[in-house]
Design a protein around this motif. Structure first.
Motif, PDB file in Angstrom:
ATOM      1  N   GLU A  86     -14.250  13.540  -7.076  1.00 46.81           N
ATOM      2  CA  GLU A  86     -13.960  12.359  -7.880  1.00 46.81           C
ATOM      3  C   GLU A  86     -12.937  12.717  -8.949  1.00 46.81           C
ATOM      4  O   GLU A  86     -13.018  13.782  -9.562  1.00 46.81           O
ATOM      5  N   ALA A  87     -11.963  11.817  -9.137  1.00 45.28           N
ATOM      6  CA  ALA A  87     -10.927  12.023 -10.140  1.00 45.28           C
ATOM      7  C   ALA A  87     -10.656  10.688 -10.835  1.00 45.28           C
ATOM      8  O   ALA A  87     -10.881   9.624 -10.248  1.00 45.28           O
ATOM      9  N   PRO A  88     -10.185  10.710 -12.075  1.00 46.84           N
ATOM     10  CA  PRO A  88      -9.945   9.472 -12.812  1.00 46.84           C
ATOM     11  C   PRO A  88      -9.009   8.523 -12.075  1.00 46.84           C
ATOM     12  O   PRO A  88      -7.956   8.931 -11.574  1.00 46.84           O
ATOM     13  N   ASP A  89      -9.426   7.257 -11.980  1.00 46.81           N
ATOM     14  CA  ASP A  89      -8.591   6.180 -11.429  1.00 46.81           C
ATOM     15  C   ASP A  89      -8.171   6.405  -9.979  1.00 46.81           C
ATOM     16  O   ASP A  89      -7.159   5.861  -9.531  1.00 46.81           O
ATOM     17  N   MET A  90      -8.924   7.221  -9.241  1.00 47.39           N
ATOM     18  CA  MET A  90      -8.610   7.487  -7.850  1.00 47.39           C
ATOM     19  C   MET A  90      -9.849   7.254  -7.000  1.00 47.39           C
ATOM     20  O   MET A  90     -10.975   7.451  -7.455  1.00 47.39           O
ATOM     21  N   PRO A  91      -9.682   6.809  -5.742  1.00 43.36           N
ATOM     22  CA  PRO A  91     -10.839   6.694  -4.860  1.00 43.36           C
ATOM     23  C   PRO A  91     -11.430   8.066  -4.575  1.00 43.36           C
ATOM     24  O   PRO A  91     -10.699   9.059  -4.457  1.00 43.36           O
TER      25      PRO A  91
ATOM     26  N   ASP B  61       6.613  19.516   1.233  1.00 42.76           N
ATOM     27  CA  ASP B  61       5.513  19.379   2.179  1.00 42.76           C
ATOM     28  C   ASP B  61       4.694  18.117   1.924  1.00 42.76           C
ATOM     29  O   ASP B  61       3.609  17.968   2.468  1.00 42.76           O
ATOM     30  N   ARG B  62       5.210  17.201   1.106  1.00 42.68           N
ATOM     31  CA  ARG B  62       4.508  15.954   0.819  1.00 42.68           C
ATOM     32  C   ARG B  62       5.138  14.793   1.576  1.00 42.68           C
ATOM     33  O   ARG B  62       6.348  14.578   1.521  1.00 42.68           O
ATOM     34  N   ARG B  63       4.304  14.036   2.261  1.00 42.63           N
ATOM     35  CA  ARG B  63       4.766  12.831   2.954  1.00 42.63           C
ATOM     36  C   ARG B  63       4.011  11.618   2.428  1.00 42.63           C
ATOM     37  O   ARG B  63       2.777  11.615   2.377  1.00 42.63           O
ATOM     38  N   LEU B  64       4.751  10.594   2.052  1.00 40.32           N
ATOM     39  CA  LEU B  64       4.178   9.322   1.643  1.00 40.32           C
ATOM     40  C   LEU B  64       4.471   8.266   2.698  1.00 40.32           C
ATOM     41  O   LEU B  64       5.524   8.285   3.345  1.00 40.32           O
TER      42      LEU B  64
ATOM     43  N   ILE C 174       0.857  -1.182   0.000  1.00 43.41           N
ATOM     44  CA  ILE C 174       0.000   0.000   0.000  1.00 43.41           C
ATOM     45  C   ILE C 174       0.890   1.228   0.000  1.00 43.41           C
ATOM     46  O   ILE C 174       1.979   1.231   0.596  1.00 43.41           O
ATOM     47  N   LEU C 175       0.435   2.274  -0.699  1.00 44.00           N
ATOM     48  CA  LEU C 175       1.136   3.557  -0.722  1.00 44.00           C
ATOM     49  C   LEU C 175       0.107   4.645  -0.487  1.00 44.00           C
ATOM     50  O   LEU C 175      -0.900   4.724  -1.187  1.00 44.00           O
ATOM     51  N   ILE C 176       0.348   5.480   0.517  1.00 42.75           N
ATOM     52  CA  ILE C 176      -0.593   6.536   0.905  1.00 42.75           C
ATOM     53  C   ILE C 176       0.112   7.883   0.842  1.00 42.75           C
ATOM     54  O   ILE C 176       1.245   8.029   1.311  1.00 42.75           O
ATOM     55  N   ASP C 177      -0.566   8.855   0.229  1.00 43.98           N
ATOM     56  CA  ASP C 177      -0.118  10.242   0.336  1.00 43.98           C
ATOM     57  C   ASP C 177      -0.726  10.778   1.620  1.00 43.98           C
ATOM     58  O   ASP C 177      -1.913  11.096   1.669  1.00 43.98           O
ATOM     59  N   LEU C 178       0.070  10.852   2.668  1.00 43.60           N
ATOM     60  CA  LEU C 178      -0.448  11.254   3.972  1.00 43.60           C
ATOM     61  C   LEU C 178      -0.856  12.715   3.975  1.00 43.60           C
ATOM     62  O   LEU C 178      -1.814  13.102   4.645  1.00 43.60           O
ATOM     63  N   THR C 179      -0.157  13.540   3.210  1.00 42.37           N
ATOM     64  CA  THR C 179      -0.484  14.960   3.141  1.00 42.37           C
ATOM     65  C   THR C 179      -1.891  15.170   2.596  1.00 42.37           C
ATOM     66  O   THR C 179      -2.628  16.045   3.057  1.00 42.37           O
ATOM     67  N   ALA C 180      -2.263  14.353   1.608  1.00 44.02           N
ATOM     68  CA  ALA C 180      -3.561  14.510   0.960  1.00 44.02           C
ATOM     69  C   ALA C 180      -4.585  13.492   1.431  1.00 44.02           C
ATOM     70  O   ALA C 180      -5.741  13.546   1.017  1.00 44.02           O
ATOM     71  N   GLY C 181      -4.171  12.547   2.296  1.00 44.43           N
ATOM     72  CA  GLY C 181      -5.092  11.533   2.775  1.00 44.43           C
ATOM     73  C   GLY C 181      -5.631  10.656   1.666  1.00 44.43           C
ATOM     74  O   GLY C 181      -6.806  10.284   1.661  1.00 44.43           O
ATOM     75  N   THR C 182      -4.778  10.314   0.694  1.00 41.33           N
ATOM     76  CA  THR C 182      -5.215   9.575  -0.493  1.00 41.33           C
ATOM     77  C   THR C 182      -4.401   8.304  -0.661  1.00 41.33           C
ATOM     78  O   THR C 182      -3.170   8.334  -0.580  1.00 41.33           O
ATOM     79  N   VAL C 183      -5.073   7.197  -0.922  1.00 41.45           N
ATOM     80  CA  VAL C 183      -4.393   5.946  -1.251  1.00 41.45           C
ATOM     81  C   VAL C 183      -3.991   6.003  -2.718  1.00 41.45           C
ATOM     82  O   VAL C 183      -4.836   6.148  -3.603  1.00 41.45           O
ATOM     83  N   LEU C 184      -2.699   5.886  -2.992  1.00 35.90           N
ATOM     84  CA  LEU C 184      -2.198   5.956  -4.360  1.00 35.90           C
ATOM     85  C   LEU C 184      -2.096   4.579  -5.001  1.00 35.90           C
ATOM     86  O   LEU C 184      -2.212   4.449  -6.224  1.00 35.90           O
ATOM     87  N   PHE C 185      -1.864   3.558  -4.186  1.00 33.88           N
ATOM     88  CA  PHE C 185      -1.697   2.201  -4.711  1.00 33.88           C
ATOM     89  C   PHE C 185      -1.986   1.215  -3.603  1.00 33.88           C
ATOM     90  O   PHE C 185      -1.648   1.457  -2.444  1.00 33.88           O
ATOM     91  N   GLU C 186      -2.617   0.103  -3.959  1.00 33.40           N
ATOM     92  CA  GLU C 186      -2.797  -0.968  -2.988  1.00 33.40           C
ATOM     93  C   GLU C 186      -2.855  -2.313  -3.695  1.00 33.40           C
ATOM     94  O   GLU C 186      -3.300  -2.415  -4.838  1.00 33.40           O
ATOM     95  N   LYS C 187      -2.396  -3.314  -2.987  1.00 33.31           N
ATOM     96  CA  LYS C 187      -2.383  -4.686  -3.500  1.00 33.31           C
ATOM     97  C   LYS C 187      -2.516  -5.614  -2.303  1.00 33.31           C
ATOM     98  O   LYS C 187      -1.633  -5.656  -1.444  1.00 33.31           O
ATOM     99  N   GLY C 188      -3.624  -6.327  -2.223  1.00 35.45           N
ATOM    100  CA  GLY C 188      -3.850  -7.216  -1.076  1.00 35.45           C
ATOM    101  C   GLY C 188      -3.789  -6.471   0.236  1.00 35.45           C
ATOM    102  O   GLY C 188      -3.346  -7.020   1.252  1.00 35.45           O
ATOM    103  N   ALA C 189      -4.263  -5.218   0.241  1.00 31.13           N
ATOM    104  CA  ALA C 189      -4.017  -4.332   1.383  1.00 31.13           C
ATOM    105  C   ALA C 189      -4.752  -4.745   2.646  1.00 31.13           C
ATOM    106  O   ALA C 189      -4.346  -4.359   3.749  1.00 31.13           O
ATOM    107  N   ASP C 190      -5.837  -5.511   2.526  1.00 31.41           N
ATOM    108  CA  ASP C 190      -6.623  -5.879   3.709  1.00 31.41           C
ATOM    109  C   ASP C 190      -6.446  -7.340   4.103  1.00 31.41           C
ATOM    110  O   ASP C 190      -7.178  -7.847   4.950  1.00 31.41           O
TER     111      ASP C 190
END
Length: 374
Positions: A336-341, A234-237, A30-46
């Motif tokens: 809502e944005a393309p290919d993003m939650p 100012d971006r943290r992943l 899983i990869l999260i942009d913590l600054t924006a609170g957005t999941v950028l990528f996930e695979k078997g995350a749960d």
């Protein structure tokens, strides 16, 4: 009746193809942009998996929470039990019968991945490692870790000891945001105890990519794992990878995933806190409408060329009956944005609206019956 009001944010006329898909050799990631609170990528995350020593992030979190609350001090000391001294695997090399400061035990856990140090902390806080694991499970419920269960303080293999990579990313994110005064332990590259110097096993700390934490893990069942975070500007992943084949693959896949996140995405500030987004219709109020304002800043990670394709929707049950107090939650803004939650943000009443008096309500009622006006 439900109302949907579209606040257009430069909706693009052309449909662009999505950016090239990303994949990783990790079994779970899983990869999260913590600054924006957005999941950028996930695979078997749960998927609940053996977290190995990455679960020591939760152990440290339990200590940090008590330090911040004032229930514990970095200078407090805990005794080393024979159980802690005898524990195998990665060690800080504490001696049975010694009393060791919490500050040093944390370095033993974070830098050296010491199983012995983890047990000393667990026993010092809860009386036993089993009791500490119970506390970890209670805390997991409070944090909303829905795919985690703790059986020990070390990550030692146990069929009942599991975490998902999403849960690991959640704990890491809370730790970074809520305990900055202690997070610096994770960027230390070495620690010496009893004249034994050990280096931090996190490979990203040595690669000049902005990484400043967190924790590696490895067992035969878990494979090679890493929970990491990096800050650029100012971006943290925050990233978690698990199930890799060797040390080299862990380092390369981790760096590749972080670099992709920084390269392909940018954190976009769409609305400021307090900004008026829409006017909502009011029923029987001294004003016919009320401004809907952002309760918080709306930030979202977007692919660099996708800002023109963002769609923002404001939804509420309207018309909203008066009286309305300033600050009442009235609506929801969805981005809502393309290919993003999609992301949702609360909207508040920007000002108070009093209810009409008897005469005003009568006039409004007549207008509604005759003219269909609100």
């Amino acid at each position: 009746m439900p109302r949907l009001l579209l606040a257009c944010l430069l909706i693009g006329l052309l449909v662009r193809p999505a950016a090239a898909a990303f994949d990783t050799a990790a079994e779970e990631a899983i990869l999260i942009d913590l600054t924006a609170g957005t999941v950028l990528f996930e695979k078997g995350a749960d998927r609940p998996i053996p977290p190995a020593s990455m679960s020591k992030i939760m152990t440290a979190y339990m200590v940090f929470k008590r330090l911040k609350a004032g229930d514990l001090s970095l200078d407090d000391t805990f005794p080393v039990s024979e159980k802690a001294w005898r524990k195998g695997g990665s060690k800080m090399f504490v001696e049975v019968g010694d009393r060791v400061a919490v500050r040093d035990l944390l370095r033993g856990v974070i830098v050296q991945s010491g199983n012995d140090a983890s047990i000393v902390l667990a026993e010092g806080i809860a009386g036993s490692e089993a009791a500490f694991a119970d506390l970890m499970n209670r805390e997991a419920e409070e944090l909303g870790l829905s795919n985690s269960n703790f059986a020990n303080a070390t990550g030692w293999p146990d069929p009942d000891h599991r975490m998902s990579v999403r849960d690991l990313a959640t704990v890491a994110s809370v730790l970074i945001q809520d305990y900055p005064e202690y997070y610096g332990f994770y960027s230390e590259t070495e620690f010496t105890w009893h004249e034994i110097t050990q280096s931090n096993r996190n490979p990203l700390l040595y690669r000049n990519i902005g990484a400043d934490g967190l924790k590696t893990g490895h067992t035969e069942e878990a494979g090679y794992c890493l929970t990491a975070s990096a800050l650029r500007g100012d971006r943290r992943l925050v990233m978690v990878v698990a199930g890799l084949e060797n040390v080299r693959q862990r380092a390369e896949e981790s760096e590749r995933l972080l670099e992709w996140g920084f390269r392909e995405f940018t954190a976009q500030r769409l609305f400021e806190t307090g900004e008026v987004v829409e006017q909502a219709e009011v029923w029987l109020g001294e004003s016919d409408s009320v401004p809907l304002v952002m309760a918080e800043e709306a930030v979202m990670a977007l692919r660099r060329n996708d800002r023109d394709d963002v769609v923002v929707t404001v939804s509420y049950e309207g018309p909203i009956p008066a009286p309305i107090a300033a600050g009442d939650r009235l609506a929801t803004l969805t981005v809502e944005a393309p290919d993003m939650p999609s992301r949702s943000f609360p909207l508040l009443a920007g000002e108070a609206v009093d209810k009409l008096g008897p005469v005003g309500r009568l006039i409004a009622g007549v207008k509604h019956l005759i003219l269909g006006e609100l």
